[in-house]
Design a protein around this motif. Structure first.
Motif, PDB file in Angstrom:
ATOM      1  N   VAL A  72      15.205 -30.212   7.428  1.00  0.00           N
ATOM      2  CA  VAL A  72      13.842 -30.575   7.041  1.00  0.00           C
ATOM      3  C   VAL A  72      12.942 -30.630   8.276  1.00  0.00           C
ATOM      4  N   VAL A  73      13.444 -31.258   9.342  1.00  0.00           N
ATOM      5  CA  VAL A  73      12.679 -31.345  10.589  1.00  0.00           C
ATOM      6  C   VAL A  73      12.375 -29.952  11.128  1.00  0.00           C
ATOM      7  N   ASN A  74      13.364 -29.063  11.107  1.00  0.00           N
ATOM      8  CA  ASN A  74      13.163 -27.711  11.620  1.00  0.00           C
ATOM      9  C   ASN A  74      12.146 -26.932  10.801  1.00  0.00           C
ATOM     10  N   LEU A  75      12.196 -27.085   9.477  1.00  0.00           N
ATOM     11  CA  LEU A  75      11.225 -26.399   8.623  1.00  0.00           C
ATOM     12  C   LEU A  75       9.809 -26.896   8.898  1.00  0.00           C
ATOM     13  N   LEU A  76       9.658 -28.217   9.052  1.00  0.00           N
ATOM     14  CA  LEU A  76       8.337 -28.773   9.335  1.00  0.00           C
ATOM     15  C   LEU A  76       7.826 -28.316  10.700  1.00  0.00           C
ATOM     16  N   ARG A  77       8.735 -28.271  11.675  1.00  0.00           N
ATOM     17  CA  ARG A  77       8.345 -27.830  13.017  1.00  0.00           C
ATOM     18  C   ARG A  77       7.880 -26.379  13.017  1.00  0.00           C
ATOM     19  N   ASN A  78       8.414 -25.597  12.094  1.00  0.00           N
ATOM     20  CA  ASN A  78       8.057 -24.181  12.025  1.00  0.00           C
ATOM     21  C   ASN A  78       6.950 -23.905  11.013  1.00  0.00           C
ATOM     22  N   ASN A  79       6.206 -24.965  10.682  1.00  0.00           N
ATOM     23  CA  ASN A  79       4.984 -24.847   9.880  1.00  0.00           C
ATOM     24  C   ASN A  79       5.200 -24.318   8.466  1.00  0.00           C
ATOM     25  N   VAL A  80       6.392 -24.544   7.928  1.00  0.00           N
ATOM     26  CA  VAL A  80       6.611 -24.207   6.524  1.00  0.00           C
ATOM     27  C   VAL A  80       5.828 -25.191   5.672  1.00  0.00           C
ATOM     28  N   ARG A  81       5.229 -24.702   4.629  1.00  0.00           N
ATOM     29  CA  ARG A  81       4.352 -25.504   3.776  1.00  0.00           C
ATOM     30  C   ARG A  81       5.029 -26.809   3.338  1.00  0.00           C
ATOM     31  N   PHE A  82       4.260 -27.901   3.410  1.00  0.00           N
ATOM     32  CA  PHE A  82       4.785 -29.238   3.115  1.00  0.00           C
ATOM     33  C   PHE A  82       5.432 -29.305   1.733  1.00  0.00           C
ATOM     34  N   ALA A  83       4.790 -28.757   0.721  1.00  0.00           N
ATOM     35  CA  ALA A  83       5.336 -28.818  -0.637  1.00  0.00           C
ATOM     36  C   ALA A  83       6.703 -28.150  -0.706  1.00  0.00           C
ATOM     37  N   ILE A  84       6.855 -27.022  -0.006  1.00  0.00           N
ATOM     38  CA  ILE A  84       8.112 -26.277  -0.029  1.00  0.00           C
ATOM     39  C   ILE A  84       9.220 -27.074   0.661  1.00  0.00           C
ATOM     40  N   VAL A  85       8.865 -27.725   1.778  1.00  0.00           N
ATOM     41  CA  VAL A  85       9.854 -28.545   2.493  1.00  0.00           C
ATOM     42  C   VAL A  85      10.303 -29.708   1.612  1.00  0.00           C
ATOM     43  N   MET A  86       9.359 -30.316   0.895  1.00  0.00           N
ATOM     44  CA  MET A  86       9.715 -31.424   0.005  1.00  0.00           C
ATOM     45  C   MET A  86      10.619 -30.943  -1.137  1.00  0.00           C
ATOM     46  N   ILE A  87      10.365 -29.767  -1.639  1.00  0.00           N
ATOM     47  CA  ILE A  87      11.225 -29.213  -2.693  1.00  0.00           C
ATOM     48  C   ILE A  87      12.647 -29.052  -2.165  1.00  0.00           C
ATOM     49  N   PHE A  88      12.762 -28.524  -0.949  1.00  0.00           N
ATOM     50  CA  PHE A  88      14.092 -28.387  -0.335  1.00  0.00           C
ATOM     51  C   PHE A  88      14.746 -29.749  -0.132  1.00  0.00           C
ATOM     52  N   LEU A  89      13.965 -30.742   0.319  1.00  0.00           N
ATOM     53  CA  LEU A  89      14.495 -32.083   0.570  1.00  0.00           C
ATOM     54  C   LEU A  89      15.075 -32.691  -0.706  1.00  0.00           C
ATOM     55  N   PHE A  90      14.385 -32.514  -1.829  1.00  0.00           N
ATOM     56  CA  PHE A  90      14.868 -33.070  -3.091  1.00  0.00           C
ATOM     57  C   PHE A  90      16.029 -32.258  -3.663  1.00  0.00           C
ATOM     58  N   ALA A  91      15.969 -30.930  -3.512  1.00  0.00           N
ATOM     59  CA  ALA A  91      16.951 -30.065  -4.166  1.00  0.00           C
ATOM     60  C   ALA A  91      18.265 -29.949  -3.400  1.00  0.00           C
ATOM     61  N   GLY A 134      -1.700 -35.424  -1.293  1.00  0.00           N
ATOM     62  CA  GLY A 134      -2.075 -35.575   0.108  1.00  0.00           C
ATOM     63  C   GLY A 134      -1.075 -36.303   0.987  1.00  0.00           C
ATOM     64  N   PHE A 135       0.200 -36.297   0.607  1.00  0.00           N
ATOM     65  CA  PHE A 135       1.202 -37.026   1.386  1.00  0.00           C
ATOM     66  C   PHE A 135       1.586 -36.311   2.677  1.00  0.00           C
ATOM     67  N   GLU A 136       1.093 -35.114   2.895  1.00  0.00           N
ATOM     68  CA  GLU A 136       1.386 -34.420   4.147  1.00  0.00           C
ATOM     69  C   GLU A 136       0.872 -35.212   5.355  1.00  0.00           C
ATOM     70  N   SER A 137      -0.178 -35.990   5.138  1.00  0.00           N
ATOM     71  CA  SER A 137      -0.741 -36.806   6.219  1.00  0.00           C
ATOM     72  C   SER A 137       0.181 -37.944   6.632  1.00  0.00           C
TER      73      SER A 137
END
Length: 289
Positions: A72-91, A134-137
């Motif tokens: 999750v940290v790596n995806l966020l660091r590489n600017n992958v869209r927040f919604a997509i990272v959250m989907i991965f985190l839950f799934a 707006g939870f990306e903030s």
């Protein structure tokens, strides 16, 4: 007390090995992971296509809830869209080829297919909802600090991978130990036999109760599936069992403490509420089916 200490050291050692190993491997091979292509597919293509890619990535990454965090940290660091990272985190913790195979063997094809469809759909829905609200903030700066991975494309850098792993561990390891301690205490205090004895039946309130109870148990999904088979034999309905499976796999206490290192408080609370909601809705859907 001896059982709790044994459980603590077992959980702490397992999480340390898993977390450190996965963080190091991801850092080491990050130069070969096509993040730019992933970012393009997940950010520039239709949002649903990005969501399906995230679910597919969750299937091929056999991570528990805690070991999902480095990815999750790596995806966020590489600017992958927040919604997509959250989907991965839950799934990721609840969808896995190995777990699906085990579920087929013990619970059957029908239950497995319904489980996959429900968890994937709810992961996608919740991920987009958190983004829309707006939870990306609510992300902390740890996800962008001390990151040297952007310039290592196509190369293996052992020293840089070790440094990145160490930086991540320094930030999150205290949270991991705290979570392991809390999880081991509750794991020893609330055995699965108690759940089987007191949560049998078809009452509607068993579903949300199971969803809430599952989080502090810290039981791996691979271990919970055989337990769920015993619960069914003892008379527990499928709805509460699925709620318990999803919540115990989707949000363990060690993971929640780890998330405190990269998420602000509001997003951590939203994550917990989302997992409980996801588990509860899935449980009620199994009742209907």
């Amino acid at each position: 007390m001896n059982e709790i200490m044994k459980s603590f050291f077992g959980i702490a050692l397992e999480l340390t090995i898993l977390f450190t190993g996965i963080a190091f491997v991801i850092s080491l091979i990050s130069g070969f992971i096509p993040y730019q292509k992933m970012e393009h597919l997940m950010n520039k293509s239709h949002p649903l296509l990005g969501a399906f890619i995230a679910v597919g990535l969750a299937f091929v990454t056999p991570f528990c809830s805690c070991s999902t965090i480095p990815m999750v940290v790596n995806l966020l660091r590489n600017n992958v869209r927040f919604a997509i990272v959250m989907i991965f985190l839950f799934a990721s913790p609840v969808l896995d080829i190995t777990i699906s195979t085990l579920m087929v063997a013990l619970l059957g094809w029908e239950v497995t297919i319904v489980y996959i469809l429900i968890t994937a759909s709810l992961s996608i829905t919740i991920g987009f909802l958190l983004s829309a609200l707006g939870f990306e903030s609510q992300l902390k700066h740890v996800v962008v600090e001390n990151f040297a991975g952007q310039h290592r494309e196509g190369r293996l850098h052992l020293k840089a991978a070790i440094q990145e792993t160490w930086n991540l561990i320094k930030s999150v390891y205290p949270f991991l130990i705290i979570g392991a301690a809390i999880g081991s205490i509750l794991h020893g205090a609330i055995p699965s036999e108690w759940i089987s004895a007191y949560m049998g039946g078809n009452q509607w309130w068993l579903v949300p109760t199971a969803a809430i109870i599952g989080i502090p148990l810290y039981i791996r999904l691979s271990a919970m599936i055989p337990v769920s088979q015993i619960m069914i034999v003892k008379g527990m309905a499928l709805g509460p069992i699925m709620a318990l499976l999803i919540s115990s796999a989707g949000a363990s206490l060690p993971e929640i403490t780890l998330l405190h290192s990269i998420f602000k408080k509001k997003l951590v609370i939203a994550f917990i509420a989302s997992v409980i909601s996801m588990a509860t809705m899935a449980g009620f859907l199994f009742y209907l089916i």
